[in-house]
Design an enzyme around this catalytic site. Structure first.
Site, PDB file in Angstrom:
ATOM      1  N   SER A 127      -5.539   5.430  -4.415  1.00 53.81           N
ATOM      2  CA  SER A 127      -5.356   6.827  -4.798  1.00 53.81           C
ATOM      3  C   SER A 127      -5.129   6.971  -6.302  1.00 53.81           C
ATOM      4  CB  SER A 127      -4.161   7.430  -4.049  1.00 53.81           C
ATOM      5  OG  SER A 127      -3.885   8.730  -4.532  1.00 53.81           O
ATOM      6  N   GLY A 130      -7.947   4.032   2.950  1.00 50.64           N
ATOM      7  CA  GLY A 130      -7.647   2.924   2.052  1.00 50.64           C
ATOM      8  C   GLY A 130      -8.679   2.654   0.981  1.00 50.64           C
ATOM      9  N   ASP A 154       0.860  -1.168   0.000  1.00 49.81           N
ATOM     10  CA  ASP A 154       0.000   0.000   0.000  1.00 49.81           C
ATOM     11  C   ASP A 154       0.904   1.227   0.000  1.00 49.81           C
ATOM     12  OD1 ASP A 154      -2.398   1.569   0.323  1.00 49.81           O
ATOM     13  OD2 ASP A 154      -1.860   1.786   2.431  1.00 49.81           O
ATOM     14  N   ARG A 190     -12.021   7.239  -3.484  1.00 45.75           N
ATOM     15  CA  ARG A 190     -12.655   8.466  -2.975  1.00 45.75           C
ATOM     16  C   ARG A 190     -14.163   8.360  -2.870  1.00 45.75           C
ATOM     17  NH1 ARG A 190      -8.934  11.232  -6.251  1.00 45.75           N
ATOM     18  NH2 ARG A 190     -10.505  11.684  -7.824  1.00 45.75           N
ATOM     19  N   ASP A 224      -0.112   4.890   0.995  1.00 50.50           N
ATOM     20  CA  ASP A 224      -0.323   5.838   2.087  1.00 50.50           C
ATOM     21  C   ASP A 224      -0.192   5.153   3.437  1.00 50.50           C
ATOM     22  OD1 ASP A 224      -1.001   7.505  -0.026  1.00 50.50           O
ATOM     23  OD2 ASP A 224      -3.124   6.991   0.123  1.00 50.50           O
ATOM     24  N   ASN A 278      -3.703   9.506  -7.388  1.00 47.75           N
ATOM     25  CA  ASN A 278      -2.494  10.332  -7.442  1.00 47.75           C
ATOM     26  C   ASN A 278      -1.227   9.521  -7.164  1.00 47.75           C
ATOM     27  OD1 ASN A 278      -4.052  12.824  -7.739  1.00 47.75           O
ATOM     28  ND2 ASN A 278      -4.661  12.463  -5.629  1.00 47.75           N
ATOM     29  N   ASP A 324      -1.612  -0.616   6.119  1.00 43.92           N
ATOM     30  CA  ASP A 324      -1.867   0.022   7.414  1.00 43.92           C
ATOM     31  C   ASP A 324      -3.352   0.253   7.656  1.00 43.92           C
ATOM     32  OD1 ASP A 324      -2.071   2.101   5.434  1.00 43.92           O
ATOM     33  OD2 ASP A 324      -1.922   3.555   7.065  1.00 43.92           O
TER      34      ASP A 324
END
Length: 243
Positions: free
Chosen positions: A136, A58, A14, A61, A16, A138, A194
């Site tokens: 994400s 996680g 992952d 959006r 982030d 991004n 996480d």
């Protein structure tokens, strides 16, 4: 090898909170977005700890917007991915959050976790396959700006989810897609996560799951309950255990 079972030949990370601390700026963007929406309606503000972990961390959006609003008994039209950020739709709120996130990224200073860089380098030298798996859209911007792109072979992200019609975490689709691209069976890959939703996705896909707990307390137990095989505070801990 590197604190993992011997049968593991690939690592699916992952982004982030595992490779980079972008969870902090994601949280700031979500908090600002939801609080603006909630205050206009005289409603209780977004909790950046419990609401963030339980409903948005996680997830893609739109799913994060939808799940959080549902927790407050609020329903909005879905809209479309092209909705402007001031639209009163699920996608509009999600785009508002993304605009705030990109502004925070433009302010600079995002660095990867040093131990995660070391772990990626060691994994590369050891011949382990490596992918980043994030909800994400991004992801490319983040791994490029932080110098991680050269250490990762495969990228499955929010753009991939949209283009290939994958279900986001806690469904296992994104991890399964990354394993497929690497040519590795799920049983021979480790997921590093996480977020509770990400750990649940790894477990559902049949992967060995490493929970990364940078919060402590209740989150540790939450990661275990969601299916983590092992929980560590940082990837450096796995390197310590190997030595």
């Amino acid at each position: 090898m590197l604190g993992l079972p011997d049968h593991v030949s690939a690592c699916l990370f992952d982004l982030d909170g595992v490779l980079t601390p972008t969870a902090v700026i994601h949280n700031k963007a979500w908090t600002a977005t939801f609080n603006e929406f909630l205050r206009a309606r005289g409603l209780r503000e977004f909790d950046p700890v419990h609401d963030y972990n339980d409903y948005v961390d996680g997830k893609p959006r739109a799913a994060g917007v939808r799940d959080f609003l549902e927790s407050r008994g609020i329903s909005l039209p879905e809209g479309t991915p092209d909705d402007p950020p001031d639209a009163h739709t699920v996608n509009g709120l999600g785009n508002r959050k993304n605009d705030l996130l990109l502004e925070l990224l433009r302010q600079g200073g995002l660095k990867p976790y040093p131990s995660s860089v070391t772990y990626l380098q060691r994994a590369q030298r050891a011949g382990l396959r490596r992918a980043v798996v994030s909800s994400s859209a991004n992801t490319l911007q983040v791994i490029t700006s932080t110098g991680l792109a050269g250490l990762l072979e495969v990228q499955v992200d929010g753009v991939t989810i949209r283009e290939r019609g994958l279900s986001g975490k806690p469904a296992p689709d994104t991890f399964l897609e990354a394993a497929r691209e690497l040519g590795v069976e799920p049983a021979h890959a480790a997921v590093f996560e996480d977020a509770l939703a990400g750990v649940a996705a790894g477990r559902a896909g049949g992967f060995f799951v490493v929970g990364v707990d940078r919060l402590g307390g209740e989150h540790t137990e939450g990661l275990r309950r969601s299916g983590a095989d092992v929980v560590v505070p940082d990837l450096g801990k796995l390197l310590e255990e190997e030595s």
